[in-house]
Design a protein around this motif. Sequence first.
Motif, short mmCIF file in Angstrom:
data_model
loop_
_atom_site.label_atom_id
_atom_site.label_comp_id
_atom_site.label_asym_id
_atom_site.label_seq_id
_atom_site.Cartn_x
_atom_site.Cartn_y
_atom_site.Cartn_z
N UNK A 1 -17.79 57.35 104.93
CA UNK A 1 -16.81 57.51 106.02
C UNK A 1 -16.18 56.15 106.30
N UNK A 2 -14.89 56.10 106.46
CA UNK A 2 -14.23 54.82 106.70
C UNK A 2 -14.66 54.24 108.03
N UNK A 3 -14.48 52.93 108.17
CA UNK A 3 -15.08 52.21 109.29
C UNK A 3 -14.41 52.51 110.63
N UNK A 4 -13.17 53.08 110.63
CA UNK A 4 -12.53 53.35 111.92
C UNK A 4 -13.28 54.45 112.65
N UNK A 5 -13.42 54.28 113.96
CA UNK A 5 -14.20 55.22 114.76
C UNK A 5 -13.38 56.49 115.01
N UNK A 6 -13.97 57.63 114.71
CA UNK A 6 -13.29 58.90 114.86
C UNK A 6 -13.39 59.40 116.31
N UNK A 7 -12.35 60.13 116.78
CA UNK A 7 -12.40 60.68 118.15
C UNK A 7 -13.58 61.64 118.35
N UNK A 8 -14.04 62.26 117.25
CA UNK A 8 -15.16 63.20 117.36
C UNK A 8 -16.05 63.07 116.12
N UNK A 9 -17.36 63.13 116.34
CA UNK A 9 -18.31 63.14 115.23
C UNK A 9 -19.11 64.44 115.28
N UNK A 24 -20.15 65.25 119.30
CA UNK A 24 -19.81 64.56 120.55
C UNK A 24 -18.51 63.80 120.36
N UNK A 25 -17.79 63.65 121.48
CA UNK A 25 -16.54 62.90 121.48
C UNK A 25 -16.84 61.41 121.61
N UNK A 26 -15.94 60.61 121.06
CA UNK A 26 -16.10 59.16 121.08
C UNK A 26 -16.25 58.64 122.52
N UNK A 134 -16.85 75.77 109.97
CA UNK A 134 -15.99 76.72 110.68
C UNK A 134 -16.48 77.00 112.09
N UNK A 135 -17.80 77.03 112.27
CA UNK A 135 -18.36 77.24 113.61
C UNK A 135 -17.99 76.10 114.56
N UNK A 136 -17.98 74.89 114.03
CA UNK A 136 -17.58 73.75 114.85
C UNK A 136 -16.11 73.89 115.25
N UNK A 137 -15.25 74.20 114.28
CA UNK A 137 -13.82 74.36 114.58
C UNK A 137 -13.62 75.43 115.66
N UNK A 142 -12.22 76.98 121.21
CA UNK A 142 -12.55 77.72 122.43
C UNK A 142 -12.43 76.85 123.67
N UNK A 143 -12.71 75.55 123.51
CA UNK A 143 -12.59 74.69 124.69
C UNK A 143 -11.26 73.91 124.70
N UNK A 144 -10.37 74.28 123.78
CA UNK A 144 -9.03 73.67 123.77
C UNK A 144 -9.05 72.17 123.61
N UNK A 145 -9.87 71.68 122.71
CA UNK A 145 -10.05 70.22 122.57
C UNK A 145 -8.86 69.55 121.90
N UNK A 146 -8.05 70.31 121.15
CA UNK A 146 -6.89 69.72 120.49
C UNK A 146 -7.25 68.68 119.44
N UNK A 147 -8.38 68.90 118.77
CA UNK A 147 -8.84 67.96 117.73
C UNK A 147 -8.36 68.43 116.36
N UNK A 148 -7.75 67.52 115.61
CA UNK A 148 -7.32 67.85 114.25
C UNK A 148 -8.44 67.52 113.27
#
Length: 438
Positions: A1-9, A24-26, A134-137, A142-148
Amino acid sequence: MSSDRKPLVAAIDFGTTYSGIAFSFKHDYENDPLKVRSNNWTAGFRVLQTLKTPTCILFNKDKEFDSFGYEAEDKYSELAEDEENEELYYFKGFKMSLFNKEEPLSKAVKIKSIDGKEMLALDVFSAAIKFLRGQLRQSLEEEGAGIRETDIGWVLTVPPIWDDTARQFMREAAVRAGISGDKLLIAMEPEAASLYCKHLPIEKLQDEGGVQGFGVFSTESKYIVLDCGGGTVDITVYEVQPDLSLMELYKASGGAWGGTQVDEAYRQMLVKIVGSPTILEFSCSYAADYVDMYREFEIKKRSFKGDTKGKVTIRIPISPVEIFEEDTGQDIKETIENTKYSGKVMWVGDRCRITAEVMKSFFEVAGDQIVDHVRDLLNKPEISGTNNIIMVGGFSESPILQDMIKQSFPNLRVIIPPEPELAVLKGAVMFGHNPVTI
């Protein structure tokens, strides 16, 4: 995984018996690393709710994915009852096939379904990972996180006993499941569990004697990670280095001494009462009831304490008693009186009442093997001075197993984090946010 921190792991813990996902979100991680969310799974129409779902996967006759987890278990057992399962491909407990393979692991390696039909291992594993992804997506939508998809960093956990080819195989399966290789990290299960425990507040790491567990992670401290799952128990020994990194002191070891050994001991009791033919017919002709029987036992197994007195009531479908009495012409009550369970087991209708002593005996084989192995390890010169045991994994939630470990090693601190079943999963999420920590 590249070193930049992702908004969600997100992390996938692919277990021998049970699997799960967590994320969890960053911004949550930066405020509180322990704020990790995980999926809850419900078994059919039953009240059984678990933190993970069974590692079972079903494909149709064309080898196309059908279902995973409790849904696959339910669907296959219902079709088996109607004898409509012959063309299906159903895999259960297939994770260890990567470790047990005699041939070199490659894309061409095949594994067998429970009735001996073969599929490419890579197809089976990638379909399972794709389902969990797919379960994560779905949870995020469902919580409208707007994560790509590009915002997600992924972590996949692997056992320490696996070699580089098995780890590379899992990476390949994940990529095939749609996870980008540059967004994927592989984490060792015991190291992830250590990371989770390291973040816990001191009061949550206290053992029963009130001794603070924080010292477990201080420089030169040595500890055993006892990862007790459903199918296997993995044991790893670490020493904390001056820079607080971990050094493995002894090669990871373990065996098939997980919670399913307790299920097998329970099944053996039933076999000794009604015989193998009855249990075999029950498992084939009433497959859905057979699955339900073990789910019911799972609830009892998780909550049973060693100091329980009196009798334990376990619901068992009435089918095996009916099969037995019809096939043999014998009365179940009289039959029990002629076995070693006379006075210890009462089986009337759909209820089986057993003494606490009999229930406790179901845990002996697995517990004794774990204790013996840890005892052997502690005699190795390489790990002398080890004085802490951290218990993680689903089977570590069992109060009776916890008592067996504590009583067998009174001079060691035994530390059990809250929800030990999720320790690896949550630690893997933390690792994804900050990979330099291991």
